[in-house]
Design a protein around this motif. Structure first.
Motif, mmCIF file in Angstrom:
data_model
loop_
_atom_site.group_PDB
_atom_site.id
_atom_site.type_symbol
_atom_site.label_atom_id
_atom_site.label_comp_id
_atom_site.label_asym_id
_atom_site.label_seq_id
_atom_site.Cartn_x
_atom_site.Cartn_y
_atom_site.Cartn_z
ATOM 1 N N PHE A 211 0.842 -1.199 0.000
ATOM 2 C CA PHE A 211 0.000 0.000 0.000
ATOM 3 C C PHE A 211 0.875 1.247 0.000
ATOM 4 O O PHE A 211 1.872 1.312 0.717
ATOM 5 N N VAL A 212 0.489 2.256 -0.799
ATOM 6 C CA VAL A 212 1.204 3.537 -0.842
ATOM 7 C C VAL A 212 0.169 4.655 -0.925
ATOM 8 O O VAL A 212 -0.801 4.569 -1.685
ATOM 9 N N CYS A 213 0.384 5.707 -0.135
ATOM 10 C CA CYS A 213 -0.406 6.935 -0.268
ATOM 11 C C CYS A 213 0.492 7.983 -0.909
ATOM 12 O O CYS A 213 1.548 8.329 -0.366
ATOM 13 N N ARG A 214 0.059 8.514 -2.067
ATOM 14 C CA ARG A 214 0.913 9.414 -2.842
ATOM 15 C C ARG A 214 0.724 10.890 -2.486
ATOM 16 O O ARG A 214 1.481 11.734 -2.964
ATOM 17 N N ASN A 215 -0.307 11.219 -1.714
ATOM 18 C CA ASN A 215 -0.484 12.612 -1.318
ATOM 19 C C ASN A 215 -0.541 12.717 0.203
ATOM 20 O O ASN A 215 -0.416 11.706 0.907
ATOM 21 N N THR A 216 -0.716 13.920 0.722
ATOM 22 C CA THR A 216 -0.695 14.139 2.167
ATOM 23 C C THR A 216 -2.126 14.187 2.695
ATOM 24 O O THR A 216 -2.877 15.102 2.355
ATOM 25 N N PRO A 217 -2.511 13.230 3.524
ATOM 26 C CA PRO A 217 -3.882 13.226 4.056
ATOM 27 C C PRO A 217 -4.074 14.297 5.131
ATOM 28 O O PRO A 217 -3.111 14.856 5.654
ATOM 29 N N ALA A 218 -5.348 14.541 5.458
ATOM 30 C CA ALA A 218 -5.669 15.567 6.461
ATOM 31 C C ALA A 218 -5.308 15.116 7.868
ATOM 32 O O ALA A 218 -5.114 15.942 8.759
ATOM 33 N N PHE A 219 -5.260 13.815 8.095
ATOM 34 C CA PHE A 219 -4.772 13.295 9.371
ATOM 35 C C PHE A 219 -4.004 12.003 9.090
ATOM 36 O O PHE A 219 -4.097 11.431 7.999
#
Length: 397
Positions: A35-43
């Motif tokens: 799993f990868v998150c490519r942007n910055t989440p709000a929390f």
């Protein structure tokens, strides 16, 4: 806990089609997905770990019903032995692990590919829904409904003033990054009722079945990437993947994905044989107009009538960008537009840009050399450099 996934059909069609091909041809393959998150989440997504573990526990209790299996079995490209396999299938909890490192959420699935490859879509849907539950409200949904109606109105107006040789056809590709399962269904149902002449189906098998739509999909990057680790000469992995797809589906599911090692390298392998056997091509990275022009030039160079083929666009599309591409190409070839996040998660909040990608197979790294800088994904820089060398691709760094 309120379960997010209620049926194993709540996934994209291409998971089943790739799954069947792998089961028939390479069932012994061991794989790893990350799993990868490519942007910055709000929390911090790490805050979701405990709830996600509960959702995964529930997912592993699900199995397909007789009615769901019968639905899959009536799709002419789904084989009876694959249905028999699915009758016995359940996700195995031991093959997937959730952990945290500071604010970062780690999800890794490891094990036999035919037992873990289907984790991707429900995992992404669960992360999304757990995340957006923090922001859900009646005003958020009201804004989403207004945005959806504005899209429908805008598209109808645009198409009323645009006349092209080939029809405008679009599909829902929104399962992976949807706001929620309930919102996803509302969006698809609204489009089905409001634009029946243009809205042609959904990648989501459950929604297609329950709403009487056509399920849409063929292959994703993981299918072709797996062949980088199956013992074939690396330069030949695309040709083998395409050949085995043709042998598996014998004329069905004829849209090929082009950007595992970039469009230029793909077209070098997509000779007259494949160009005649496949119905068309799918775009998923890079400039879509430049990609489409290359595809049409390739067909013309092979003396294949482009009007007999289809180009499917699916990279971050909005209604506006789909309409623009239709205006550009609609007189020259058949078209299709797979729209995801801009339909299933446009409610005034910033969507998560999350993926869960194949990173290794049979103990070897695999890679995607995207036509979009920043979308290249590989855990091993040495292998990535070798892959670029083999296919003569410059670094996007």
């Amino acid at each position: 806990m309120t379960p997010i996934i209620h049926t194993l059909l709540d996934t994209d069609l291409y998971k089943f089609t790739m799954w069947q091909a792998m089961l028939h041809r390479h069932p012994q393959t061991q794989a790893e997905y990350r799993f990868v998150c490519r942007n910055t989440p709000a929390f911090a997504l790490a805050d979701l770990a405990a709830e996600l573990n509960q959702q995964l526990d529930h997912l592993c209790t699900l199995s397909l019903t007789d009615e769901e299996l019968a639905y899959l079995g009536q799709l002419r490209y789904i084989k009876s032995d694959f249905v028999d396999f699915l009758r016995l299938f359940r996700f195995q909890r031991r093959f997937i692990e959730v952990s945290t490192e500071g604010d970062t959420l780690h999800i890794v699935a490891r094990g036999p590919q035919v037992h873990i490859m289907a984790f991707e879509i429900p995992v992404l849907a669960m992360v999304n829904e757990l995340y957006f539950r923090r922001f859900s409200s009646e005003s958020t949904l009201a804004q989403g409904r207004q945005r959806l109606q504005d899209k429908i109105t805008h598209l109808a107006q645009g198409l009323s003033t645009t006349s092209r040789r080939h029809p405008f056809e679009f599909f829902d590709f929104g399962t992976r990054r949807r706001f929620s399962a309930a919102w996803h269904q509302e969006v698809v149902q609204t489009l089905q009722e409001a634009m029946p002449g243009f809205f042609k189906g959904s990648s989501n098998v459950h929604l297609a079945r329950s709403l009487g739509l056509t399920p849409i999909g063929t292959m994703a990057h993981e299918y072709l990437q797996t062949y980088q680790a199956l013992g074939v000469r690396l330069r030949d992995f695309q040709r083998l993947a395409l050949e085995e797809w043709v042998q598996e589906y014998r004329g069905d599911l004829g849209i090929a994905l082009t950007d595992v090692v970039g469009m230029e390298a793909f077209l070098a392998d997509f000779d007259l044989y494949f160009a005649k056997l496949f119905d068309g091509l799918r775009h998923d990275s890079g400039d879509p107009v430049a990609w489409g022009e290359k595809a049409l030039a390739h067909y013309q160079a092979l003396r294949i009538d482009p009007h007999s083929k289809r180009l499917v666009f699916s990279d971050g599309l909005s209604m506006d960008s789909a309409l623009g591409l239709y205006q550009h190409f609609g007189d020259r070839t058949q078209l299709g537009f797979g729209i995801g996040t801009h339909l299933s998660n446009d409610l005034g909040l910033t969507p998560l840009n999350i993926v869960m990608k194949l990173t290794a197979a049979n103990g070897q790294p695999v890679a995607k050399l995207s036509d979009t800088p920043g979308k290249t994904l590989c855990q091993d820089e040495t292998f990535l450099a070798y892959l670029r060398q083999v296919f003569k691709i410059a670094s996007d760094a």
